[in-house]
Design a protein around this motif. Sequence first.
Motif, mmCIF file in Angstrom:
data_model
loop_
_atom_site.group_PDB
_atom_site.id
_atom_site.type_symbol
_atom_site.label_atom_id
_atom_site.label_comp_id
_atom_site.label_asym_id
_atom_site.label_seq_id
_atom_site.Cartn_x
_atom_site.Cartn_y
_atom_site.Cartn_z
ATOM 1 N N VAL A 135 44.104 38.338 40.111
ATOM 2 C CA VAL A 135 43.770 39.705 40.058
ATOM 3 C C VAL A 135 42.177 39.819 39.765
ATOM 4 O O VAL A 135 41.790 40.591 38.995
ATOM 5 C CB VAL A 135 44.434 40.594 38.749
ATOM 6 C CG1 VAL A 135 45.998 40.652 39.316
ATOM 7 C CG2 VAL A 135 44.330 39.842 37.246
ATOM 8 N N GLY A 136 41.382 38.840 40.685
ATOM 9 C CA GLY A 136 40.069 38.965 40.231
ATOM 10 C C GLY A 136 39.283 40.213 40.692
ATOM 11 O O GLY A 136 38.149 40.567 40.127
ATOM 12 N N TRP A 137 39.911 41.157 41.611
ATOM 13 C CA TRP A 137 39.438 42.366 41.678
ATOM 14 C C TRP A 137 39.824 43.462 40.740
ATOM 15 O O TRP A 137 39.144 44.710 40.841
ATOM 16 C CB TRP A 137 39.957 42.963 43.287
ATOM 17 C CG TRP A 137 39.263 42.443 44.358
ATOM 18 C CD1 TRP A 137 37.900 42.089 44.452
ATOM 19 C CD2 TRP A 137 39.749 42.082 45.510
ATOM 20 N NE1 TRP A 137 37.725 41.536 45.816
ATOM 21 C CE2 TRP A 137 38.686 41.670 46.640
ATOM 22 C CE3 TRP A 137 41.196 42.218 45.951
ATOM 23 C CZ2 TRP A 137 39.160 41.285 47.851
ATOM 24 C CZ3 TRP A 137 41.226 41.783 47.578
ATOM 25 C CH2 TRP A 137 40.363 41.374 48.174
ATOM 26 N N LEU A 138 40.338 43.365 39.855
ATOM 27 C CA LEU A 138 41.068 44.328 39.082
ATOM 28 C C LEU A 138 40.047 44.964 38.341
ATOM 29 O O LEU A 138 40.041 46.502 38.096
ATOM 30 C CB LEU A 138 42.180 43.775 38.048
ATOM 31 C CG LEU A 138 42.892 44.450 37.014
ATOM 32 C CD1 LEU A 138 43.311 46.187 37.806
ATOM 33 C CD2 LEU A 138 43.831 43.981 36.190
ATOM 34 N N GLN A 139 39.078 44.361 37.392
ATOM 35 C CA GLN A 139 38.143 44.950 36.748
ATOM 36 C C GLN A 139 37.318 45.947 37.699
ATOM 37 O O GLN A 139 37.020 47.287 37.035
ATOM 38 C CB GLN A 139 36.929 44.012 36.230
ATOM 39 C CG GLN A 139 37.598 43.225 35.007
ATOM 40 C CD GLN A 139 36.577 42.361 34.569
ATOM 41 O OE1 GLN A 139 35.906 41.192 35.219
ATOM 42 N NE2 GLN A 139 36.169 42.239 33.236
ATOM 43 N N GLN A 140 36.938 45.563 39.025
ATOM 44 C CA GLN A 140 36.146 46.538 39.794
ATOM 45 C C GLN A 140 37.072 47.615 40.451
ATOM 46 O O GLN A 140 36.557 48.609 40.508
ATOM 47 C CB GLN A 140 35.416 45.690 40.796
ATOM 48 C CG GLN A 140 34.242 44.927 40.156
ATOM 49 C CD GLN A 140 33.399 45.670 39.280
ATOM 50 O OE1 GLN A 140 32.707 46.531 39.808
ATOM 51 N NE2 GLN A 140 33.142 45.230 38.193
ATOM 52 N N MET A 141 38.157 47.325 40.669
ATOM 53 C CA MET A 141 39.233 48.676 41.056
ATOM 54 C C MET A 141 39.259 49.716 39.949
ATOM 55 O O MET A 141 38.980 50.786 40.237
ATOM 56 C CB MET A 141 40.380 48.082 41.368
ATOM 57 C CG MET A 141 40.526 47.021 42.668
ATOM 58 S SD MET A 141 42.247 46.459 43.146
ATOM 59 C CE MET A 141 42.897 47.857 43.744
ATOM 60 N N GLU A 142 39.388 49.151 38.748
ATOM 61 C CA GLU A 142 39.362 50.018 37.678
ATOM 62 C C GLU A 142 38.040 50.794 37.550
ATOM 63 O O GLU A 142 37.677 52.128 37.282
ATOM 64 C CB GLU A 142 39.814 49.426 36.252
ATOM 65 C CG GLU A 142 41.070 48.717 36.219
ATOM 66 C CD GLU A 142 41.566 48.045 35.204
ATOM 67 O OE1 GLU A 142 42.881 47.929 34.614
ATOM 68 O OE2 GLU A 142 40.657 47.403 34.488
ATOM 69 N N ALA A 143 36.893 50.124 37.498
ATOM 70 C CA ALA A 143 35.460 50.574 37.283
ATOM 71 C C ALA A 143 35.067 51.581 38.506
ATOM 72 O O ALA A 143 34.471 52.556 38.246
ATOM 73 C CB ALA A 143 34.366 49.364 37.372
#
Length: 349
Positions: A33-41
Amino acid sequence: MIKRFFCAALLLGAASLGAPAASAQSFAKGADVGWLQQMEATGYVFHNEQGQAQDCLAILKAQGINSIRLRVFVNPSADKASGHCSPAEVTAMAKRAADQGFRVMIDFHYSDTWADPGKQAKPAAWASHSFPQLLTDVYDHTFSTMTMLKAAGVTPEWVQVGNEIPGGILWPEGSAKNFAQLAQLINKGYEAVKAVSPTSKVIVHLDRGNNNEMYRWFFDNLTKDGGKFDVIGMSYYPFWLKQDYTASIASLRANLLDMVARYPGKEVVVAEVGNDYTKVQNTYDMLVATQQAVRAVPQGKGLGVFYWEPEGAKSWSGYQLNAWTDDGKPSPALKAFRDGAVAPAKKAK
């Protein structure tokens, strides 16, 4: 890995410091889930099967996911899809996952952005470094990141030294054309991991998990040159092979069995898997078959299966091999992780 444009794989378990060793014996059903932080941001909202907004990790857990995989870049850009994933950002995500009961896998790319079979660019800060300095760079970066994780209370169950590296790492010095140097670089990563976290299993990861000839060539050379590793990691993407999974799953199964027989004491894991998100039933069936193949490895040496970026909805990432619907919900294909090794005749719905 899934990389052709973006990639990297799944995450295995994150146990807190001192977590019972028994947890390492259960089958890892993972998600990268490496994209998760930026998806949320950037404001992406995840919805559960009932259509309610919910934490993505909680949604994944409800699908049967028990492990999380996170990539680490050295000095990444701020690009939403190809940057971020700095050691500090990864530490924050790893702690978040571990606090929710997930096991953790850390994936060192040893680059400022994606590293995969087609590109293994040195970090900009290391670009002019000599080979002896690169050995120090690998050790120091690995050691400092592992130390940061430890300080946050996270003990990764698995750590990858390099991402999809049939051609080596840190080109040209660490190219597979010079296995003696490549083995030294891998060993520096291995030694740094063990210095901080002796229980973490170190993975060396290649793509095309169905290609036994490539795996024998690579690991025969690596072992000949004294390379250290605990686990052989594989990517398995029938989509990139341009064929249905039914054409290659037997070869994947045979390669998994051959690796543990050929290299005594080693284990295997499918660190990345994925398929076209629009082909729900086919993806479900492929995931069941892949889990069956890994579970069939004798003596529990098949550690698990990780989906690469299931949450990476195409509307946000442009990535076709996610496992999320266009209305923000988990794909029914992910139910394969709940069902485990059941026959793939079951419908994904």
